[in-house]
Design an enzyme around this catalytic site. Structure first.
Site, PDB file in Angstrom:
ATOM      1  N   TYR B 148       0.633  -1.281   0.006  1.00 47.44           N
ATOM      2  CA  TYR B 148       0.138   0.065   0.063  1.00 47.44           C
ATOM      3  C   TYR B 148       0.933   1.318  -0.144  1.00 47.44           C
ATOM      4  O   TYR B 148       0.730   2.269  -0.858  1.00 47.44           O
ATOM      5  CB  TYR B 148      -0.723   0.053   1.205  1.00 47.44           C
ATOM      6  CG  TYR B 148      -1.845   1.378   1.477  1.00 47.44           C
ATOM      7  CD1 TYR B 148      -2.696   1.609   0.350  1.00 47.44           C
ATOM      8  CD2 TYR B 148      -1.725   2.243   2.512  1.00 47.44           C
ATOM      9  CE1 TYR B 148      -3.328   2.648   0.551  1.00 47.44           C
ATOM     10  CE2 TYR B 148      -2.502   3.033   2.671  1.00 47.44           C
ATOM     11  CZ  TYR B 148      -3.204   3.613   1.716  1.00 47.44           C
ATOM     12  OH  TYR B 148      -4.192   4.206   1.863  1.00 47.44           O
ATOM     13  N   ALA B 149       1.882   1.311   0.982  1.00 46.46           N
ATOM     14  CA  ALA B 149       2.899   2.473   0.928  1.00 46.46           C
ATOM     15  C   ALA B 149       3.543   2.700  -0.252  1.00 46.46           C
ATOM     16  O   ALA B 149       3.680   3.760  -0.618  1.00 46.46           O
ATOM     17  CB  ALA B 149       3.674   2.246   2.294  1.00 46.46           C
ATOM     18  N   ALA B 150       3.927   1.456  -0.937  1.00 47.45           N
ATOM     19  CA  ALA B 150       4.695   1.708  -2.110  1.00 47.45           C
ATOM     20  C   ALA B 150       3.713   2.239  -3.473  1.00 47.45           C
ATOM     21  O   ALA B 150       4.196   2.913  -4.174  1.00 47.45           O
ATOM     22  CB  ALA B 150       5.097   0.301  -2.477  1.00 47.45           C
ATOM     23  N   SER B 151       2.566   1.877  -3.332  1.00 48.20           N
ATOM     24  CA  SER B 151       1.712   2.160  -4.349  1.00 48.20           C
ATOM     25  C   SER B 151       1.441   3.409  -4.291  1.00 48.20           C
ATOM     26  O   SER B 151       1.455   4.396  -5.079  1.00 48.20           O
ATOM     27  CB  SER B 151       0.463   1.396  -4.408  1.00 48.20           C
ATOM     28  OG  SER B 151      -0.405   1.715  -3.523  1.00 48.20           O
ATOM     29  N   LYS B 152       1.490   4.234  -3.020  1.00 58.50           N
ATOM     30  CA  LYS B 152       1.149   5.530  -2.804  1.00 58.50           C
ATOM     31  C   LYS B 152       2.239   6.320  -3.115  1.00 58.50           C
ATOM     32  O   LYS B 152       2.242   7.474  -3.367  1.00 58.50           O
ATOM     33  CB  LYS B 152       0.491   5.741  -1.287  1.00 58.50           C
ATOM     34  CG  LYS B 152      -0.974   5.052  -1.209  1.00 58.50           C
ATOM     35  CD  LYS B 152      -1.967   5.943  -2.226  1.00 58.50           C
ATOM     36  CE  LYS B 152      -3.230   5.712  -1.879  1.00 58.50           C
ATOM     37  NZ  LYS B 152      -4.141   6.036  -2.727  1.00 58.50           N
ATOM     38  N   THR B 183     -12.868   4.666   7.816  1.00 55.71           N
ATOM     39  CA  THR B 183     -13.257   4.221   6.470  1.00 55.71           C
ATOM     40  C   THR B 183     -13.282   2.774   6.534  1.00 55.71           C
ATOM     41  O   THR B 183     -12.785   2.060   7.101  1.00 55.71           O
ATOM     42  CB  THR B 183     -12.820   4.779   5.171  1.00 55.71           C
ATOM     43  OG1 THR B 183     -11.454   4.372   5.100  1.00 55.71           O
ATOM     44  CG2 THR B 183     -12.824   6.189   5.270  1.00 55.71           C
TER      45      THR B 183
END
Lengths: 102, 238
Positions: B148-152, B183
């Site tokens: 997730y962090a890499a995609s962002k 969310t």
């Protein structure tokens, strides 16, 4: 696809194009006009805008969306963006691949 | 449609069915924007100035069709809010390739396609605003959120480079980096994990939808035409 229709669409786009350097722009455009590269009318930024304008013009004329700057275009030894004539040929080729043959 | 409605600004919001995207859609509709939302499934938001398209943000043909609809229905585009995103929380050694593919598709490919097609439309009016969604998980190097962090992180790079590429068209490209907000993305995470994450923020509280909207408002303001390529992290994370 009628080559003449695409040639007119591309030449029309060229006539209406907002050139960054007007001094290089001649009064008349033909299929021999050099677009990009040595003695070309367009720098790389202007080429992006021009390609998008041409795609839009072709979409408006034919109802077909094509992507001119695809991997195939980028990998050709002779760039389809060199002259108006080569761009017309490339656009016609892409359109003929997308449209059903009669 | 009144002249006001015809002249009002137009925004595309991805992931508008629920959560922050839904909140932003309702907020900008209330302030006079016309909004085209999208999500993978149907949306129950009803408003005279709202249209919805069901598509996967990583589906190139679907995204093209969405922006063609914007052109046909509204004739202009002023802003794109790239809100749609998915997360994966797992140790990297336990993360299947299919999950990596899915997260990168939605978060990176989806953001890219919306930037590209949106900018093509905005180019006509020689102005526009693109707001992407980053995350504090990237600068905090959160364990368990590698993909997730890499995609962002990729979204941050896209934002910064597109800011340069699109500046000549007077299109700004910025990102907001939310802290955890309540969310669907955070619902499944154990509360102890969330508490530990929030403890690393300068301001130690959950983010609210309004905190995110405040940053989006700032990027959309006409006075923000000189702000581009920026990533604003919430909660004092940097």
């Amino acid at each position: 696809m009628d080559r003449q229709v695409i040639a007119q669409a591309i030449l029309g786009t060229l006539r209406n194009f907002d050139f960054p350097d007007l001094e290089k722009v001649s009064a008349e455009f033909t299929e021999e006009t050099i677009l990009f590269g040595r003695e070309g009318l367009l720098d790389s930024i202007a080429l992006v805008s021009f390609i998008l304008d041409v795609e839009e013009s072709i979409r408006a004329k034919t109802g077909v969306s094509i992507t001119l700057a695809d991997e195939r275009a980028m990998s050709q030894s002779r760039s389809p963006f060199r002259r108006v004539s080569s761009l017309v040929d490339y656009a016609v080729q892409l359109l003929s691949e997308q449209l059903p043959t009669k | 449609m009144s002249d006001d409605a015809i002249n009002s600004r137009v925004m595309v919001i991805s992931g508008a069915r629920k959560g922050i995207g839904r909140f932003l859609a309702e907020r900008y509709l209330a302030s006079g924007w016309r909004v085209m939302g999208c999500s993978r499934s149907e949306c129950d938001l009803v408003h005279p100035n709202y249209r919805h398209v069901c598509t996967d943000v990583a589906d190139e043909n679907g995204v093209r069709a969405l922006f063609s609809k914007v052109r046909a229905e509204f004739g202009r585009l002023d802003a794109v809010i790239n809100n749609a995103g998915i997360a994966s929380m797992n140790h990297s050694l336990l993360t299947p390739a299919s999950t990596v593919q899915s997260v990168l598709s939605t978060n990176v490919m989806g953001t890219f396609l919306f930037c590209r097609e949106g900018a093509k439309l905005m180019r006509a009016s020689k102005a526009g605003r693109i707001v992407n969604f980053a995350t504090v998980a990237t600068p905090l190097r959160l364990e368990g959120e590698a993909i997730y962090a890499a995609s962002k992180a990729a979204v941050v790079s896209l934002t910064q480079i597109l800011a340069h590429e699109l500046a000549a068209m007077n299109i700004t490209v910025n990102a907001v980096g939310p802290t955890p907000v309540r969310t669907d993305l955070t619902r499944a995470v154990p509360s102890s994990k969330m508490d530990a994450l929030i403890a690393r923020q300068a301001v130690k509280r959950w983010g609210e939808f309004e905190d995110v909207a405040n940053v989006v408002d700032f990027y959309l303001k006409p006075e923000s035409s000189f702000i581009t390529g920026q990533v604003l992290y919430l909660g004092g994370v940097s």
